[in-house]
Design an enzyme around this catalytic site. Structure first.
Site, mmCIF file in Angstrom:
data_model
loop_
_atom_site.group_PDB
_atom_site.id
_atom_site.type_symbol
_atom_site.label_atom_id
_atom_site.label_comp_id
_atom_site.label_asym_id
_atom_site.label_seq_id
_atom_site.Cartn_x
_atom_site.Cartn_y
_atom_site.Cartn_z
ATOM 1 N N ILE A 153 0.850 -1.207 0.000
ATOM 2 C CA ILE A 153 0.000 0.000 0.000
ATOM 3 C C ILE A 153 0.882 1.253 0.000
ATOM 4 O O ILE A 153 0.609 2.228 -0.702
ATOM 5 C CB ILE A 153 -0.974 -0.009 1.197
ATOM 6 C CG1 ILE A 153 -1.769 -1.323 1.222
ATOM 7 C CG2 ILE A 153 -1.943 1.179 1.110
ATOM 8 C CD1 ILE A 153 -2.667 -1.509 2.434
ATOM 9 N N LEU A 209 12.888 -2.844 4.600
ATOM 10 C CA LEU A 209 12.893 -3.857 3.530
ATOM 11 C C LEU A 209 12.717 -5.287 4.069
ATOM 12 O O LEU A 209 13.088 -6.244 3.404
ATOM 13 C CB LEU A 209 14.152 -3.754 2.655
ATOM 14 C CG LEU A 209 14.301 -2.455 1.859
ATOM 15 C CD1 LEU A 209 15.577 -2.487 0.995
ATOM 16 C CD2 LEU A 209 13.087 -2.189 0.954
ATOM 17 N N ALA A 269 4.398 1.589 7.831
ATOM 18 C CA ALA A 269 5.259 0.481 8.271
ATOM 19 C C ALA A 269 4.618 -0.292 9.415
ATOM 20 O O ALA A 269 4.291 0.281 10.454
ATOM 21 C CB ALA A 269 6.611 1.039 8.720
ATOM 22 N N ALA A 270 4.428 -1.582 9.216
ATOM 23 C CA ALA A 270 3.815 -2.429 10.243
ATOM 24 C C ALA A 270 3.866 -3.875 9.775
ATOM 25 O O ALA A 270 4.017 -4.152 8.588
ATOM 26 C CB ALA A 270 2.355 -2.036 10.470
ATOM 27 N N TYR A 286 -3.192 -8.378 15.662
ATOM 28 C CA TYR A 286 -2.958 -7.316 14.687
ATOM 29 C C TYR A 286 -3.922 -6.148 14.939
ATOM 30 O O TYR A 286 -3.505 -4.987 15.057
ATOM 31 C CB TYR A 286 -3.147 -7.875 13.268
ATOM 32 C CG TYR A 286 -3.158 -6.826 12.205
ATOM 33 C CD1 TYR A 286 -2.010 -6.108 11.901
ATOM 34 C CD2 TYR A 286 -4.324 -6.535 11.498
ATOM 35 C CE1 TYR A 286 -2.024 -5.129 10.930
ATOM 36 C CE2 TYR A 286 -4.347 -5.561 10.529
ATOM 37 C CZ TYR A 286 -3.199 -4.856 10.244
ATOM 38 O OH TYR A 286 -3.210 -3.881 9.290
ATOM 39 N N LYS A 308 -3.176 -2.135 16.329
ATOM 40 C CA LYS A 308 -3.598 -0.921 15.609
ATOM 41 C C LYS A 308 -4.520 -0.074 16.489
ATOM 42 O O LYS A 308 -4.465 1.162 16.458
ATOM 43 C CB LYS A 308 -4.298 -1.311 14.298
ATOM 44 C CG LYS A 308 -3.351 -1.924 13.266
ATOM 45 C CD LYS A 308 -2.447 -0.862 12.647
ATOM 46 C CE LYS A 308 -1.532 -1.409 11.587
ATOM 47 N NZ LYS A 308 -0.768 -0.379 10.889
ATOM 48 N N PHE A 349 -10.382 -1.363 4.947
ATOM 49 C CA PHE A 349 -10.940 -2.702 4.847
ATOM 50 C C PHE A 349 -9.917 -3.508 4.026
ATOM 51 O O PHE A 349 -8.729 -3.304 4.201
ATOM 52 C CB PHE A 349 -12.387 -2.636 4.343
ATOM 53 C CG PHE A 349 -13.306 -2.182 5.476
ATOM 54 C CD1 PHE A 349 -13.180 -0.917 6.029
ATOM 55 C CD2 PHE A 349 -14.215 -3.050 6.054
ATOM 56 C CE1 PHE A 349 -13.945 -0.510 7.134
ATOM 57 C CE2 PHE A 349 -14.990 -2.660 7.147
ATOM 58 C CZ PHE A 349 -14.851 -1.397 7.679
ATOM 59 N N LEU A 353 -6.038 -13.487 0.109
ATOM 60 C CA LEU A 353 -6.925 -14.298 -0.730
ATOM 61 C C LEU A 353 -6.735 -14.059 -2.237
ATOM 62 O O LEU A 353 -6.520 -15.008 -2.997
ATOM 63 C CB LEU A 353 -8.384 -14.018 -0.333
ATOM 64 C CG LEU A 353 -9.408 -14.844 -1.086
ATOM 65 C CD1 LEU A 353 -9.276 -16.327 -0.736
ATOM 66 C CD2 LEU A 353 -10.819 -14.351 -0.788
ATOM 67 N N ARG A 358 -9.920 -19.976 10.083
ATOM 68 C CA ARG A 358 -8.631 -19.432 10.521
ATOM 69 C C ARG A 358 -8.858 -18.617 11.802
ATOM 70 O O ARG A 358 -9.750 -17.758 11.821
ATOM 71 C CB ARG A 358 -8.075 -18.539 9.407
ATOM 72 C CG ARG A 358 -6.682 -18.028 9.638
ATOM 73 C CD ARG A 358 -6.159 -17.265 8.422
ATOM 74 N NE ARG A 358 -6.933 -16.070 8.137
ATOM 75 C CZ ARG A 358 -6.644 -15.212 7.155
ATOM 76 N NH1 ARG A 358 -5.611 -15.436 6.345
ATOM 77 N NH2 ARG A 358 -7.381 -14.150 6.964
HETATM 78 N N1 UFG Z 1 -8.916 -16.727 3.046
HETATM 79 C C1 UFG Z 1 -9.130 -18.044 2.688
HETATM 80 N N2 UFG Z 1 -8.069 -18.760 2.246
HETATM 81 C C2 UFG Z 1 -6.808 -18.237 2.152
HETATM 82 C C3 UFG Z 1 -6.609 -16.887 2.506
HETATM 83 C C4 UFG Z 1 -7.695 -16.157 2.955
HETATM 84 O O1 UFG Z 1 -10.236 -18.572 2.773
HETATM 85 O O2 UFG Z 1 -5.881 -18.971 1.762
HETATM 86 C C5 UFG Z 1 -10.054 -15.939 3.526
HETATM 87 C C6 UFG Z 1 -9.858 -15.410 4.924
HETATM 88 O O3 UFG Z 1 -10.275 -16.356 5.873
HETATM 89 C C7 UFG Z 1 -10.712 -14.154 4.897
HETATM 90 C C8 UFG Z 1 -10.641 -13.679 3.453
HETATM 91 O O4 UFG Z 1 -10.189 -14.810 2.701
HETATM 92 O O5 UFG Z 1 -12.029 -14.484 5.176
HETATM 93 C C9 UFG Z 1 -9.646 -12.557 3.255
HETATM 94 O O6 UFG Z 1 -8.413 -12.943 3.845
HETATM 95 P P1 UFG Z 1 -7.065 -12.131 3.659
HETATM 96 O O7 UFG Z 1 -6.010 -12.897 4.363
HETATM 97 O O8 UFG Z 1 -6.875 -11.824 2.216
HETATM 98 O O9 UFG Z 1 -7.360 -10.775 4.363
HETATM 99 P P2 UFG Z 1 -7.810 -10.533 5.871
HETATM 100 O O10 UFG Z 1 -9.262 -10.176 5.822
HETATM 101 O O11 UFG Z 1 -7.455 -11.594 6.802
HETATM 102 O O12 UFG Z 1 -6.839 -9.362 6.290
HETATM 103 C C10 UFG Z 1 -6.779 -8.195 5.563
HETATM 104 C C11 UFG Z 1 -5.438 -7.517 5.753
HETATM 105 C C12 UFG Z 1 -5.288 -7.011 7.141
HETATM 106 C C13 UFG Z 1 -6.493 -6.251 7.545
HETATM 107 C C14 UFG Z 1 -7.703 -7.099 7.367
HETATM 108 C C15 UFG Z 1 -8.977 -6.458 7.790
HETATM 109 O O13 UFG Z 1 -4.395 -8.409 5.484
HETATM 110 O O14 UFG Z 1 -4.157 -6.210 7.206
HETATM 111 O O15 UFG Z 1 -7.801 -7.406 6.001
HETATM 112 O O16 UFG Z 1 -9.993 -7.433 7.674
HETATM 113 F F1 UFG Z 1 -6.453 -5.869 8.830
#
Ligand code: UFG
Length: 323
Positions: free
Chosen positions: A11, A32, A72-73, A139, A143, A167, A188, A280
């Site tokens: 981002i 990095l 950065a995080a 996480y 924040k 989001f 995802l 998860r």
């Molecule tokens: N998911 C799967 N399979 C995977 C990966 C993800 O089913 O292999 C699902 C997750 O369970 C979730 C959705 O896809 O329901 C999105 O998952 P992401 O890992 O892509 O994103 P997250 O929602 O977990 O997290 C992201 C950012 C965070 C942020 C968060 C807010 O990575 O930094 O959105 O919801 F805080």
């Protein structure tokens, strides 16, 4: 000059490109550890870790910084639950280092990357900014702690902030020069597109027994360039003397994991092999934004309102990846 921490990350690099195109002078700070040298948008690059306070102070001495955009995080929801130590140190302690250096250097404007993960399990949807904040993963907790620190630092030291609660960031710039690249990838959409391009075999759907129409989790996927435009607007408000505030950044539309897979199949023309797996830990079932406040007060309008278009830009990147 604007300091962008984490400006080599996904981002941060998109926001840097966006601000560069708008004519801003930038300095990027990044350790990095997750970011990519190839994603840097300026020659003013400081290879510095926020844990290293003396190097951080040097950055503020060297450049005439007017405001900071703090990306950065560490940002993996799953990892934050298994490695909380890393998250409290890198997110909370290192942000304190940054804020203290800012105060010492009399830099009092910051745009802060927060997250919808601060809300936890929604009590209602869409989620507005007044929704209670009860994060269910480390996480989100880190924040939220920083949000509270910013409130206290404003009261005590006059530090002005715009907290932006993203989001799910998705997509890539159309230039194809920068895009999403995590190692290991856990998000995802990039995982699905790696399956479409033959780099991975199948996607595990984390839970199909949620209380949602198709049983899979619902998220609000917002294009990374729409996040960038909100950062620019927030920054400009701060530079014009506007007060501290916080905003949701999402499209306002909730999309399920299963729908993301279906639309990715349509966009790529490939079959995405999938299997159902355990939920998860730390995943709320539904997250989508009420974005009225950002629209009204920042005059922000997200341009990517169709998930197909967002996935198309990510697919463009996946097929032309530079890193
Ligand atoms: N998911 C799967 N399979 C995977 C990966 C993800 O089913 O292999 C699902 C997750 O369970 C979730 C959705 O896809 O329901 C999105 O998952 P992401 O890992 O892509 O994103 P997250 O929602 O977990 O997290 C992201 C950012 C965070 C942020 C968060 C807010 O990575 O930094 O959105 O919801 F805080």
């Amino acid at each position: 000059m604007i300091l962008i921490t984490g400006g080599a990350g996904y981002i941060g690099s998109h926001c840097a490109l966006y601000l560069k195109k708008a004519g801003y002078d930038l300095v990027v700070l990044d350790n990095l550890s997750e970011g990519h040298q190839e994603a840097l948008q300026t020659d003013n690059f400081c290879h510095v870790d926020l844990a290293d306070i003396s190097s951080l102070k040097e950055v503020f001495k060297k450049y005439p910084i007017k405001a900071v955009i703090h990306f950065a995080a560490s940002c993996y929801v799953g990892e934050s639950v298994s490695k909380p130590q890393k998250y409290y140190r890198n997110n909370v302690v290192n942000t304190l280092n940054l804020l203290d250096t800012m105060i010492e250097s009399n830099v009092k404007n910051i745009v802060f990357s927060s997250t919808c993960a601060t809300y936890g399990n929604p009590e209602y949807t869409p989620i507005d900014e007044n929704h209670p904040q009860n994060p269910i993963n480390t996480y989100g907790t880190t924040k939220l702690m920083i949000e509270k620190i910013l409130e206290d630092y404003d009261r005590a030291y006059g530090l002005k902030y715009k907290t932006l609660r993203y989001f799910n960031a998705a997509g890539a710039d159309n230039s194809r020069d920068i895009g999403e690249s995590h190692n290991p990838e856990t998000h995802l959409i990039p995982l699905i597109l790696e399956i479409a391009s033959g780099k991975r075999e199948k996607i595990k759907i984390f839970g199909n027994d949620y209380d949602t129409p198709d049983g899979t989790c619902i998220r609000d996927y917002i294009h990374v360039n729409d996040l960038s435009s909100a950062h620019k607007l927030a920054l400009e408000k701060l530079l014009a003397g506007s007060d501290s505030n916080f905003y949701n950044l999402g499209t306002g539309k909730g999309i399920s994991v299963q729908e993301i897979i279906n639309i990715s199949e349509k966009v790529t023309g490939k079959t995405i092999k999938k299997e159902f797996a355990q939920r998860r830990p730390g995943d709320p079932p539904i997250l989508f934004a009420d974005n009225k406040k950002a629209r009204l007060e920042l005059n922000w309008t997200p341009e990517y309102n169709k998930i197909d278009d967002i996935i198309s830009t990510a697919w463009n990147w996946e097929q032309n990846r530079k890193y």
